[in-house]
Design a protein around this motif. Sequence first.
Motif, PDB file in Angstrom:
ATOM      1  N   UNK A  76       1.149   8.206   7.600  1.00  0.00           N
ATOM      2  CA  UNK A  76       0.019   8.813   6.896  1.00  0.00           C
ATOM      3  C   UNK A  76       0.117   8.542   5.400  1.00  0.00           C
ATOM      4  N   UNK A  77       1.338   8.600   4.863  1.00  0.00           N
ATOM      5  CA  UNK A  77       1.548   8.287   3.450  1.00  0.00           C
ATOM      6  C   UNK A  77       1.131   6.852   3.168  1.00  0.00           C
ATOM      7  N   UNK A  78       1.539   5.932   4.041  1.00  0.00           N
ATOM      8  CA  UNK A  78       1.166   4.522   3.867  1.00  0.00           C
ATOM      9  C   UNK A  78      -0.343   4.358   3.851  1.00  0.00           C
ATOM     10  N   UNK A  79      -1.019   5.032   4.763  1.00  0.00           N
ATOM     11  CA  UNK A  79      -2.484   4.930   4.819  1.00  0.00           C
ATOM     12  C   UNK A  79      -3.128   5.487   3.562  1.00  0.00           C
ATOM     13  N   UNK A  80      -2.668   6.647   3.103  1.00  0.00           N
ATOM     14  CA  UNK A  80      -3.254   7.301   1.934  1.00  0.00           C
ATOM     15  C   UNK A  80      -3.034   6.484   0.668  1.00  0.00           C
ATOM     16  N   UNK A  81      -1.880   5.844   0.550  1.00  0.00           N
ATOM     17  CA  UNK A  81      -1.539   5.121  -0.676  1.00  0.00           C
ATOM     18  C   UNK A  81      -1.873   3.638  -0.622  1.00  0.00           C
ATOM     19  N   UNK A  82      -1.579   2.992   0.503  1.00  0.00           N
ATOM     20  CA  UNK A  82      -1.611   1.534   0.550  1.00  0.00           C
ATOM     21  C   UNK A  82      -2.844   0.954   1.232  1.00  0.00           C
ATOM     22  N   UNK A  83      -3.640   1.780   1.872  1.00  0.00           N
ATOM     23  CA  UNK A  83      -4.847   1.275   2.525  1.00  0.00           C
ATOM     24  C   UNK A  83      -5.854   0.752   1.516  1.00  0.00           C
ATOM     25  N   UNK A  84      -6.813  -0.039   1.978  1.00  0.00           N
ATOM     26  CA  UNK A  84      -7.806  -0.623   1.061  1.00  0.00           C
ATOM     27  C   UNK A  84      -8.644   0.458   0.384  1.00  0.00           C
ATOM     28  N   UNK A  85      -8.759   1.598   1.008  1.00  0.00           N
ATOM     29  CA  UNK A  85      -9.472   2.723   0.404  1.00  0.00           C
ATOM     30  C   UNK A  85      -8.496   3.795  -0.088  1.00  0.00           C
ATOM     31  N   UNK A  86      -7.235   3.390  -0.327  1.00  0.00           N
ATOM     32  CA  UNK A  86      -6.185   4.334  -0.676  1.00  0.00           C
ATOM     33  C   UNK A  86      -6.048   4.593  -2.161  1.00  0.00           C
ATOM     34  N   UNK A  87      -5.069   5.395  -2.490  1.00  0.00           N
ATOM     35  CA  UNK A  87      -4.862   5.841  -3.864  1.00  0.00           C
ATOM     36  C   UNK A  87      -4.521   4.700  -4.807  1.00  0.00           C
ATOM     37  N   UNK A  88      -3.628   3.809  -4.402  1.00  0.00           N
ATOM     38  CA  UNK A  88      -3.205   2.743  -5.301  1.00  0.00           C
ATOM     39  C   UNK A  88      -4.353   1.798  -5.648  1.00  0.00           C
ATOM     40  N   UNK A  89      -5.289   1.669  -4.742  1.00  0.00           N
ATOM     41  CA  UNK A  89      -6.417   0.769  -4.978  1.00  0.00           C
ATOM     42  C   UNK A  89      -7.497   1.399  -5.853  1.00  0.00           C
ATOM     43  N   UNK A  90      -7.524   2.732  -5.910  1.00  0.00           N
ATOM     44  CA  UNK A  90      -8.657   3.388  -6.574  1.00  0.00           C
ATOM     45  C   UNK A  90      -8.288   4.334  -7.708  1.00  0.00           C
ATOM     46  N   UNK A  91      -7.017   4.668  -7.871  1.00  0.00           N
ATOM     47  CA  UNK A  91      -6.627   5.547  -8.978  1.00  0.00           C
ATOM     48  C   UNK A  91      -6.820   4.833 -10.310  1.00  0.00           C
ATOM     49  N   UNK A  92      -7.202   5.586 -11.320  1.00  0.00           N
ATOM     50  CA  UNK A  92      -7.418   5.027 -12.646  1.00  0.00           C
ATOM     51  C   UNK A  92      -6.080   4.709 -13.317  1.00  0.00           C
ATOM     52  N   UNK A  93      -6.043   3.638 -14.080  1.00  0.00           N
ATOM     53  CA  UNK A  93      -4.828   3.274 -14.809  1.00  0.00           C
ATOM     54  C   UNK A  93      -4.340   4.461 -15.639  1.00  0.00           C
ATOM     55  N   UNK A  94      -3.042   4.718 -15.572  1.00  0.00           N
ATOM     56  CA  UNK A  94      -2.461   5.843 -16.295  1.00  0.00           C
ATOM     57  C   UNK A  94      -2.420   7.131 -15.510  1.00  0.00           C
ATOM     58  N   UNK A  95      -2.981   7.101 -14.302  1.00  0.00           N
ATOM     59  CA  UNK A  95      -2.962   8.298 -13.457  1.00  0.00           C
ATOM     60  C   UNK A  95      -1.565   8.552 -12.897  1.00  0.00           C
TER      61      UNK A  95
END
Length: 293
Positions: A76-95
């Motif tokens: 679930x962590x992998x999906x939330x962070x690494x998925x194409x719609x995940x956190x790493x792909x969409x979080x703003x720089x500096x977050x």
Amino acid sequence: MVLSPKDTVIGFVGTGVMGRSMAKNLLKAGYRLNVYNRTKASARELVELGANWQDTVAELAEASQLVISMVGYPKDVEEVYLGKDGLLAHAKTGSYLVDMTTSSPLLAKKLTEEGKKKGLLVLDAPVSGGDIGARDAKLVIMVGGEAEAFNAVKPVFEVMGQNIIRQGPAGSGQYTKMCNQITIASNMIGVSEAMAYAQKAGLDPSRVLESIGGGAAGSWSLSNLGPRMIAGDFAPGFYVKHIIKDIKIALDSAQEMGLKTPGLELAKSLYEKLATEGEENSGTQVLIKLYNL
């Protein structure tokens, strides 16, 4: 930089037994809160208290300066962070991204490295204290990651817990949580056997708890889960299915280090037996059932 309630919007992913209480305490402290959960109904109470529902993890990431995740399993962590719609792909720089799930130390290191490439500050910060600790904002929070990020997020941690220690670089929080789970897994066997022994000896288990809880046998599990065992209350503060998950992570880590953990192997076999008997969604104190009380 310090993330204060006045100027910080927090995103919270995962509003289950633990996450809901943690998020509620953030709202009480005055933080603006965005929430997302796979099952929207689980976040209803938080929305009624003033949190903003987000339809996707991506939308939540884009609308938050700090995102906290509290999900079930490493996958679930992998999906939330690494998925194409995940956190790493969409979080703003500096977050800031803080995973408070009990997960794999190796995955925590990977998330930190991937985050660095995108200008994101990632911490692994698993917790201990169960549903009671989450409700009362008394969680133990074990943190891995850069000191600068830890210092910025610490005021947020202080809203949810009391014992907050940065253990070292990325992955250190998860390694520390494994130490915690190894201790709990074996301790729960001892608590269960002690309560079973007391009853078989004709003693009042509650009075036994009064005597031994304050001595050398004392532990969080004895004081908080012993009474639940006696009362036959097996509602989950922490699920059997999740302790099995944690034990497997710890065993994998121990194997990587060449460490033998026979107590942990025993705990795994006992909890897996309970799971096969339909108790995977019960609290870990259900272990007492194996003693036929």
